[in-house]
Structures are given as structure tokens and as C-alpha cells.
Design an enzyme around this catalytic site. Structure first.
Site, short mmCIF file in Angstrom:
data_model
loop_
_atom_site.label_atom_id
_atom_site.label_comp_id
_atom_site.label_asym_id
_atom_site.label_seq_id
_atom_site.Cartn_x
_atom_site.Cartn_y
_atom_site.Cartn_z
N GLN A 98 0.86 -1.12 0.12
CA GLN A 98 0.06 0.05 0.21
C GLN A 98 0.86 1.40 -0.07
O GLN A 98 0.51 2.42 0.52
CB GLN A 98 -0.71 0.05 1.14
CG GLN A 98 -1.83 -1.06 1.18
CD GLN A 98 -2.59 -1.20 2.47
OE1 GLN A 98 -2.78 -0.25 3.15
NE2 GLN A 98 -3.46 -2.33 2.60
N CYS A 99 2.22 1.20 -0.46
CA CYS A 99 2.97 2.40 -0.63
C CYS A 99 2.72 3.23 -1.95
O CYS A 99 2.16 2.53 -2.92
CB CYS A 99 4.34 1.78 -0.48
SG CYS A 99 5.54 3.30 -0.31
N GLY A 100 3.16 4.27 -1.66
CA GLY A 100 3.17 5.11 -2.93
C GLY A 100 4.11 4.70 -3.88
O GLY A 100 3.81 4.84 -5.31
N THR A 107 4.61 1.33 -4.57
CA THR A 107 4.47 -0.05 -4.73
C THR A 107 4.10 -0.34 -6.28
O THR A 107 4.80 -1.19 -6.76
CB THR A 107 3.16 -0.38 -4.03
OG1 THR A 107 3.14 -0.32 -2.75
CG2 THR A 107 2.71 -1.84 -4.24
#
Length: 201
Positions: A74-76, A78
Site C-alpha cells: 500500500q505504498c506510493g 508500490t
């Protein structure tokens, strides 16, 4: 209103300062367990668990170039990282590249799911074909031994602690950690370094 008056230089300085504070914290959190006497001499000395809970000896990867990455769903970073990691893996897996992905929830709580959830996201949504391993901690007293070793071999700016998701370690065919890349370094920018190691005898 004072926020609007910050210059770009000031904003960058604040970001750098924040990273420095986090790095110093993790450096001291790791220090008590970083004794050289406790660390294996080679990456091949480690046995780790895959995402299904099976033991995997890293000695299985002798003679291969490894790119080791702490991942999050859920990372920017990803989408772009999984996309480019897939490109590298497809292009070089038959030439001796292996990508080892280690889910970690220590940065912004961006990998909160179970191993089953993570596998579904990585393999179904992002089409990852490279190995995904058990969710681990990469900083602090509960840091997995593999990451203690990686950090001892290649420290980062402002201390050895992993700064964020998608920090990358490049390992040569002899199991030596040769380079470490920041989370913001895109996988495709590492391609030339990978090529050089694959071509090395």
C-alpha cells in the site's frame, strides 16, 4: 501561513532532517544486536521462510545475482516498483538474476495483511513471479538476521537503518553485498549494475 513561505530548499532540508532522525533512531535500536561475532560470514549461511512458511536456504542461490527488496502493498512506491521489478525479472531470470521480496509493515503500516493477503496482492494484482518471503521486520531489536547482515555489509546515508519500503540490496554471484539503493531509486535504474554482475565471471 508560515508553511506557504517555506522555500523548496527549506522543504528539502526538513525532509532530510526527518530521515536523519529516523535513521539515527534505527541505528541505535539495531546496535545491541549487531556484534560481528554474532553475524554469519556469508549471505549463504542464512535460512529463511518463504511466504508459505517453508524453510529456504539462501545457499540455493549460489552463483546467482540477487536483488533483495523490502516490499509493501500500500505504498506510493508500490505500483512502479513491482512493475519495474517484473520487467527486470522477466528479462534476466534466465541469465541468473533472482529477486527476493520481503514484505515489511514497519513503514507507515503499509503491509498490514497476512501472508496470504500479501501473496494475493503481489502475485495476482502485481503479477510478481519472483519469490515472496515471510513478512519480516527490517529494523529494531526484532529485525530478521538477514537484514542485520545486509545492513552491516552496506550502510545507508544517516545510519544503517532501512529508511522506507523498497530499499534494495544487490548481491553478486559470490554472495557479496555490493550495493545498496534508496527506496526512491527505481529498479530500472539498477539495470546496468545487474548486467555488469551477470556478465562477471
Amino acid at each position: 501561513m508560515w508553511l506557504k513561505s517555506l522555500t523548496t530548499a527549506n522543504s528539502v532540508a526538513i525532509v532530510v532532517l526527518v530521515f536523519a532522525v529516523v535513521a539515527v533512531f534505527y541505528h541505535y535500536a539495531d546496535s545491541p544486536t549487531m556484534s560481528g561475532d554474532e553475524l554469519p560470514s556469508s549471505i549463504y549461511d542464512f535460512t529463511i521462510k518463504d511466504i508459505r512458511g517453508n524453510d529456504v536456504s539462501l545457499s540455493e542461490y549460489k552463483g546467482k545475482v540477487l536483488l533483495i527488496v523490502n516490499v509493501a502493498s500500500q505504498c506510493g512506491l508500490t505500483n512502479s516498483n513491482y512493475k519495474e521489478l517484473n520487467v527486470l525479472y522477466e528479462k534476466y531470470k534466465n541469465q541468473g538474476l533472482e529477486i527476493l521480496a520481503f514484505p515489511c509493515n514497519q513503514f507507515g503500516g503499509q503491509e498490514p495483511g497476512s501472508n496470504e493477503d500479501i501473496q494475493e496482492v503481489a502475485c495476482t494484482r502485481f503479477k510478481a513471479e519472483f519469490p515472496i518471503f515471510d513478512k519480516v521486520e527490517v529494523n529494531g531489536k526484532n529485525s530478521t538476521p538477514l537484514y542485520k547482515f545486509l545492513k552491516s555489509q552496506k550502510g545507508g546515508y544517516f545510519g544503517d537503518g532501512i529508511k522506507w519500503n523498497f530499499t534494495k540490496f544487490l548481491v553478486d554471484k559470490n554472495g557479496k553485498v555490493v550495493e545498496r539503493y534508496a527506496p526512491t531509486t527505481s529498479p530500472l535504474k539498477i539495470e546496468k549494475d545487474i548486467q555488469n554482475l551477470l556478465q562477471a565471471s
